[in-house]
Scaffold this active site. Structure first.
Site, mmCIF file in Angstrom:
data_model
loop_
_atom_site.group_PDB
_atom_site.id
_atom_site.type_symbol
_atom_site.label_atom_id
_atom_site.label_comp_id
_atom_site.label_asym_id
_atom_site.label_seq_id
_atom_site.Cartn_x
_atom_site.Cartn_y
_atom_site.Cartn_z
ATOM 1 N N HIS A 52 78.672 72.388 14.285
ATOM 2 C CA HIS A 52 79.000 73.677 14.888
ATOM 3 C C HIS A 52 80.292 73.519 15.687
ATOM 4 C CE1 HIS A 52 77.434 71.962 18.586
ATOM 5 N NE2 HIS A 52 76.290 71.689 17.976
HETATM 6 P P1 TYD Z 1 72.272 71.458 19.674
HETATM 7 O O1 TYD Z 1 73.466 71.579 20.558
HETATM 8 O O2 TYD Z 1 72.121 72.479 18.584
HETATM 9 O O3 TYD Z 1 72.206 69.994 19.088
HETATM 10 P P2 TYD Z 1 72.825 69.417 17.726
HETATM 11 O O4 TYD Z 1 74.046 70.206 17.445
HETATM 12 O O5 TYD Z 1 73.093 67.982 18.008
HETATM 13 O O6 TYD Z 1 71.797 69.589 16.694
HETATM 14 O O7 TYD Z 1 70.976 71.457 20.605
HETATM 15 C C1 TYD Z 1 69.661 71.271 20.079
HETATM 16 C C2 TYD Z 1 68.698 72.063 20.921
HETATM 17 O O8 TYD Z 1 68.716 71.639 22.277
HETATM 18 C C3 TYD Z 1 68.982 73.561 20.930
HETATM 19 O O9 TYD Z 1 67.752 74.244 20.773
HETATM 20 C C4 TYD Z 1 69.507 73.853 22.298
HETATM 21 C C5 TYD Z 1 68.974 72.727 23.157
HETATM 22 N N1 TYD Z 1 69.950 72.309 24.177
HETATM 23 C C6 TYD Z 1 69.762 72.702 25.490
HETATM 24 O O10 TYD Z 1 68.793 73.409 25.832
HETATM 25 N N2 TYD Z 1 70.673 72.280 26.430
HETATM 26 C C7 TYD Z 1 71.751 71.521 26.110
HETATM 27 O O11 TYD Z 1 72.552 71.153 26.997
HETATM 28 C C8 TYD Z 1 71.948 71.159 24.725
HETATM 29 C C9 TYD Z 1 73.147 70.346 24.307
HETATM 30 C C10 TYD Z 1 71.028 71.569 23.806
#
Ligand code: TYD
Length: 134
Positions: A52
């Protein structure tokens, strides 16, 4: 933002016979104030994270332990950076598509972020990202 805005930053390393110590101060070693820290760990073999971009968030990514690759894409070009040392990090500005992959066993990925978590700052569809950077 362009791939040229991405910076590999070498961090301070205090070395003596007791071991090494590295540190990061927001606004000094990295070009933003740190509002949030998160880390990715216990990553099963072959998994990818990220995939993303952010509209406004700047990040700094460090391989605290082990190694992994960061694939960065500004909509025109792609570049792969391998992080293998805990005293280097990558500054990834807003509006860069980023994925993390090729994690070694027991790797630990630390991410410093310029803002708190905001779901609406994510660009989740690559097509939308491409349209926004055109
Ligand atoms: P995401 O940023 O989508 O992780 P990746 O891109 O590595 O798969 O985050 C995964 C999940 O964690 C999403 O449901 C949101 C949650 N999250 C938080 O609540 N706080 C945060 O600071 C981060 C980075 C993620």
């Amino acid at each position: 933002m362009k791939l040229a805005d991405i910076k590999v930053i070498q961090l301070p390393k205090n070395e003596d016979e007791r071991g090494n110590l590295s540190y990061i101060e927001g606004g000094k070693h990295i070009p933003f104030k740190i509002k949030r820290t998160y880390w990715i760990y216990d990553i099963p073999g072959g998994e990818k994270r990220g995939g993303h971009a952010y509209k406004t968030l700047n990040e700094f990514i460090v391989a605290l332990s082990g190694s992994f690759d960061i694939v960065l894409d500004d909509g025109k070009q792609k570049k792969v950076f391998s992080l293998t040392r805990s005293y280097y990090g990558i500054f990834v500005p807003k509006m860069i598509w980023r994925s993390l992959e090729n994690f070694s066993t027991n790797s630990l990925c630390l991410i410093l972020a310029s803002d708190v978590y905001k779901e609406n700052d994510y660009i989740m569809e690559y097509k939308n990202f491409q349209m926004m950077v055109k």
